[in-house]
Design a protein around this motif. Structure first.
Motif, PDB file in Angstrom:
ATOM      1  N   GLN A 112      31.165  53.180  14.088  1.00  0.00           N
ATOM      2  CA  GLN A 112      30.285  54.076  14.848  1.00  0.00           C
ATOM      3  C   GLN A 112      30.791  54.339  16.268  1.00  0.00           C
ATOM      4  OE1 GLN A 112      27.580  55.452  13.231  1.00  0.00           O
ATOM      5  NE2 GLN A 112      28.536  54.394  11.512  1.00  0.00           N
ATOM      6  N   VAL A 113      31.904  53.719  16.636  1.00  0.00           N
ATOM      7  CA  VAL A 113      32.434  53.875  17.999  1.00  0.00           C
ATOM      8  C   VAL A 113      32.829  55.333  18.241  1.00  0.00           C
ATOM      9  CG1 VAL A 113      34.405  53.291  19.475  1.00  0.00           C
ATOM     10  CG2 VAL A 113      33.196  51.488  18.234  1.00  0.00           C
ATOM     11  N   ALA A 171      25.537  60.232  23.330  1.00  0.00           N
ATOM     12  CA  ALA A 171      25.546  58.780  23.146  1.00  0.00           C
ATOM     13  C   ALA A 171      26.995  58.322  23.069  1.00  0.00           C
ATOM     14  CB  ALA A 171      24.794  58.385  21.884  1.00  0.00           C
ATOM     15  N   ASP A 172      27.390  57.497  24.014  1.00  0.00           N
ATOM     16  CA  ASP A 172      28.731  56.906  24.007  1.00  0.00           C
ATOM     17  C   ASP A 172      28.622  55.503  23.431  1.00  0.00           C
ATOM     18  OD1 ASP A 172      30.154  59.048  25.207  1.00  0.00           O
ATOM     19  OD2 ASP A 172      29.338  58.473  27.157  1.00  0.00           O
ATOM     20  N   ARG A 173      29.393  55.236  22.374  1.00  0.00           N
ATOM     21  CA  ARG A 173      29.321  53.948  21.690  1.00  0.00           C
ATOM     22  C   ARG A 173      30.652  53.223  21.767  1.00  0.00           C
ATOM     23  NH1 ARG A 173      26.100  55.670  16.136  1.00  0.00           N
ATOM     24  NH2 ARG A 173      24.008  55.669  17.049  1.00  0.00           N
ATOM     25  N   ARG A 174      30.571  51.909  21.999  1.00  0.00           N
ATOM     26  CA  ARG A 174      31.757  51.064  22.018  1.00  0.00           C
ATOM     27  C   ARG A 174      31.356  49.674  21.543  1.00  0.00           C
ATOM     28  NH1 ARG A 174      33.072  48.232  27.552  1.00  0.00           N
ATOM     29  NH2 ARG A 174      30.968  47.818  28.292  1.00  0.00           N
ATOM     30  N   LEU A 214      27.434  46.539  18.972  1.00  0.00           N
ATOM     31  CA  LEU A 214      27.660  47.957  19.225  1.00  0.00           C
ATOM     32  C   LEU A 214      26.805  48.357  20.414  1.00  0.00           C
ATOM     33  CD1 LEU A 214      28.937  50.676  18.311  1.00  0.00           C
ATOM     34  CD2 LEU A 214      26.858  51.043  16.963  1.00  0.00           C
ATOM     35  N   GLU A 215      27.463  48.731  21.510  1.00  0.00           N
ATOM     36  CA  GLU A 215      26.764  49.177  22.715  1.00  0.00           C
ATOM     37  C   GLU A 215      26.662  50.690  22.700  1.00  0.00           C
ATOM     38  OE1 GLU A 215      27.449  48.018  27.227  1.00  0.00           O
ATOM     39  OE2 GLU A 215      28.791  49.644  26.598  1.00  0.00           O
ATOM     40  N   GLU A 216      25.478  51.187  22.988  1.00  0.00           N
ATOM     41  CA  GLU A 216      25.274  52.634  23.074  1.00  0.00           C
ATOM     42  C   GLU A 216      24.670  52.973  24.429  1.00  0.00           C
ATOM     43  OE1 GLU A 216      22.004  55.614  21.336  1.00  0.00           O
ATOM     44  OE2 GLU A 216      23.330  54.806  19.790  1.00  0.00           O
ATOM     45  N   THR A 217      25.290  53.918  25.133  1.00  0.00           N
ATOM     46  CA  THR A 217      24.758  54.422  26.391  1.00  0.00           C
ATOM     47  C   THR A 217      24.392  55.886  26.200  1.00  0.00           C
ATOM     48  OG1 THR A 217      26.170  52.907  27.655  1.00  0.00           O
ATOM     49  CG2 THR A 217      25.208  54.749  28.856  1.00  0.00           C
ATOM     50  N   TYR A 262      21.878  47.747  22.302  1.00  0.00           N
ATOM     51  CA  TYR A 262      22.866  46.919  21.602  1.00  0.00           C
ATOM     52  C   TYR A 262      22.353  46.621  20.203  1.00  0.00           C
ATOM     53  CZ  TYR A 262      25.088  46.139  26.106  1.00  0.00           C
ATOM     54  OH  TYR A 262      25.728  46.320  27.312  1.00  0.00           O
ATOM     55  N   TYR A 295      21.704  62.152  15.444  1.00  0.00           N
ATOM     56  CA  TYR A 295      23.058  61.925  15.966  1.00  0.00           C
ATOM     57  C   TYR A 295      24.086  62.675  15.122  1.00  0.00           C
ATOM     58  CZ  TYR A 295      21.358  57.850  18.617  1.00  0.00           C
ATOM     59  OH  TYR A 295      20.700  57.015  19.485  1.00  0.00           O
TER      60      TYR A 295
END
Length: 196
Positions: A45-46, A71-74, A80-83, A97, A192
């Motif tokens: 999902q990154v 949504a930026d995911r890393r 999985l962090e999503e901003t 998270y 999304y």
């Protein structure tokens, strides 16, 4: 850089959700040593995603649409962090998270909202849901005063994350207000689509 209080809230929320705190470098395992299929699914999902948020303040009310969200995911370890932010701004609207707890056999989630006055929220799945359909239940919390009749009431919330392919996902949030009716309704739908 995020404000200090946001970092402190995140630390407390991750601890409440049962997320791990990284051990000293010498004690850390290799990235693949504890890999599980759920972590691989999160890694897929990154990237950057376009998001449309639809909100229904009450059952049967007219929807309110918010578009132009990114949504930026890393990956941060196994989380999985999503901003989430507006397309024309880097100011976070929400940071969350999602991780899989292989010991407990359940998904865990933490969300920090900047748009409404709520404390960091944690949730978990009841079972080992498949990675393409995760149901998360939140601890009840005081409803923010963002719609008539909400303020001061207890709010129960459930989030269902559904992936129907590598490039599309929805997060449906179902609410129940403590108003004596026990009415469950779809209050938020985040749609999304992966950016190319």
């Amino acid at each position: 850089m995020y404000p200090l209080h946001l970092a402190l809230c995140l630390t407390a929320a991750l601890a409440a959700a049962g997320a791990f705190v990284a051990a000293p470098a010498a004690a850390q395992s290799s990235p693949n040593e504890n890999a599980v299929p759920e972590t691989a699914a999160l890694s897929a999902q990154v990237g950057a995603w376009t998001v449309v948020d639809t909100f229904w303040a009450h059952p049967g009310s007219a929807p309110s649409l918010s578009s132009g969200l990114i949504a930026d995911r890393r990956m941060v370890g196994s989380l999985l962090e999503e901003t989430l932010h507006a397309e024309d701004s880097r100011q976070p609207l929400r940071i969350d998270y999602l991780s899989y707890d292989a010991v407990a056999g359940q998904w865990r989630y933490v969300s920090i909202e900047a748009r409404v006055p709520v404390a960091p929220m944690s949730a978990s799945s009841f079972t080992r849901d498949p990675a393409d359909r995760i149901t998360l239940r939140f601890e009840p919390f005081a409803a923010p005063p963002i719609a008539p009749g909400w303020s001061g009431r207890l709010l129960r919330m459930e989030q269902v994350i559904t992936r129907d392919g590598p490039d599309h996902e929805t997060k449906d949030q179902f609410f129940i207000l403590a108003d004596g009716t026990a009415t469950r309704w779809l209050a938020h739908r985040y749609d999304y689509r992966r950016r190319r």
